[in-house]
Design a protein around this motif. Structure first.
Motif, PDB file in Angstrom:
ATOM      1  N   GLU A 141       0.821  -1.209   0.000  1.00  0.00           N
ATOM      2  CA  GLU A 141       0.000   0.000   0.000  1.00  0.00           C
ATOM      3  C   GLU A 141       0.856   1.260   0.000  1.00  0.00           C
ATOM      4  O   GLU A 141       1.862   1.336   0.697  1.00  0.00           O
ATOM      5  N   TYR A 142       0.447   2.199  -0.797  1.00  0.00           N
ATOM      6  CA  TYR A 142       1.167   3.472  -0.884  1.00  0.00           C
ATOM      7  C   TYR A 142       0.236   4.616  -0.543  1.00  0.00           C
ATOM      8  O   TYR A 142      -0.957   4.571  -0.858  1.00  0.00           O
ATOM      9  N   PHE A 143       0.820   5.635   0.072  1.00  0.00           N
ATOM     10  CA  PHE A 143       0.033   6.799   0.483  1.00  0.00           C
ATOM     11  C   PHE A 143       0.443   8.032  -0.317  1.00  0.00           C
ATOM     12  O   PHE A 143       1.621   8.213  -0.627  1.00  0.00           O
ATOM     13  N   VAL A 144      -0.560   8.819  -0.652  1.00  0.00           N
ATOM     14  CA  VAL A 144      -0.286  10.064  -1.402  1.00  0.00           C
ATOM     15  C   VAL A 144      -1.035  11.221  -0.732  1.00  0.00           C
ATOM     16  O   VAL A 144      -2.098  11.016  -0.138  1.00  0.00           O
ATOM     17  N   ALA A 145      -0.464  12.424  -0.837  1.00  0.00           N
ATOM     18  CA  ALA A 145      -1.135  13.611  -0.298  1.00  0.00           C
ATOM     19  C   ALA A 145      -1.849  14.290  -1.467  1.00  0.00           C
ATOM     20  O   ALA A 145      -1.205  14.895  -2.327  1.00  0.00           O
ATOM     21  N   ILE A 146      -3.168  14.128  -1.506  1.00  0.00           N
ATOM     22  CA  ILE A 146      -3.934  14.626  -2.657  1.00  0.00           C
ATOM     23  C   ILE A 146      -5.233  15.287  -2.209  1.00  0.00           C
ATOM     24  O   ILE A 146      -5.665  15.108  -1.073  1.00  0.00           O
TER      25      ILE A 146
END
Ligand code: ADP
Length: 264
Positions: A141-146
């Motif tokens: 799992e990867y996290f992004v600031a969007i």
């Protein structure tokens, strides 16, 4: 570059000189030209549905309203055209907000795998075409600031296009890879594709490869222009690769949150 030619001619009628003045079109002229082109496009895009509506309403007023088979049809057309104009005006408002930087991104740190799956699920549940979906998302799992709403809009637009141009029995593929702190998302279809020389232009406002065909499918010609603005506002890039007759892939990048983030 623009060239002005002056012909030096004597009374005899023979040409004995040619002066060519070459000069760059200044940045300002370019902006003016783009603005004029944009206004012309908007006018055209609004006039077309208005003309259609006007003639259907005229026919109804002249008696077609009494015909029970024709009237609902004609009303349907005016409704479709109204809906298109509303979409167009909404898209224009959105672009104009982005141009004047009159908007804020509401940034959240989001589990991208989950976020992407949910959008694909929504399309998979509601699609009526015979098109298969193939997901190639990493396990990890990867996290992004969007801004989730804005990014949803971008992905919705790309998937709608992929479906629009997919042949019966086609497959839309979804995937992403992560490298050097960047995520590269891809959505591909095996539809008609885009001629090589036009691939980069699909992100331009009002650009359509086949205007009539794209209009008949209800598009405004602004979806990918908005997508580009939004991805760039997130610090990413968006582009397309396509092979005519084989399909199209849209790519975009986002920065991923550092691995040991407190969010995990
Ligand atoms: P539209 O409202 O016309 O879909 P877009 O900005 O979303 O406007 O797309 C611009 C144009 O790019 C489309 O009209 C179409 O010609 C081309 N295009 C976009 N996506 C695809 C695709 N997946 N396959 C083929 N052509 C595409």
């Amino acid at each position: 570059l623009r060239a002005n030619f002056s012909v030096i001619q004597k009374e005899t009628g023979f040409v004995n000189g040619l002066i060519a003045v070459l000069h760059d079109i200044t940045e300002q002229e370019k902006i003016d030209m783009e603005r004029r082109e944009f206004v012309a496009n908007v006018s055209h895009e609004l006039r077309t549905p208005l003309t259609t509506m006007s003639s259907y309403l005229e026919a109804l007023a002249e008696g077609a309203w009494k015909d029970e088979t024709i009237a609902p049809n004609f009303l349907q057309v005016t409704q479709t055209e109204t809906a298109r104009m509303i979409r167009l005006v909404n898209d224009l408002l959105q672009l104009s907000k982005m141009d004047s930087r009159d908007y804020d991104l509401t940034i959240e740190v989001v589990n991208f795998n989950q976020f992407f799956h949910r959008i694909i699920d929504r399309f998979e549940m509601s699609k009526s075409q015979n098109v298969a979906f193939s997901r190639m998302l990493p396990e990890k799992e990867y996290f992004v600031a969007i801004d989730p709403d804005k990014l949803t809009q971008v992905i919705d637009n790309i998937i709608s296009n992929a479906l629009k141009y997919s042949p019966d029995g086609g497959t839309v593929r979804f995937g992403f890879t992560v490298k050097d702190g960047f995520m590269q998302v891809m959505i591909s279809d095996d539809g008609m594709g885009i001629p090589k020389e036009n691939v980069d232009r699909i992100f331009d406002r009002f650009y359509r490869v086949d205007r009539a065909r794209a209009r008949s499918m209800g598009g405004t010609g602004l979806g990918l222009a908005i997508a580009r603005e939004m991805i760039e506002a997130h610090g990413g890039r968006i582009w397309a690769e396509s092979e005519e007759g084989y399909g199209t892939t849209i790519f975009f990048t986002l920065m991923v949150e550092p691995e040991e983030s407190e969010w995990e």
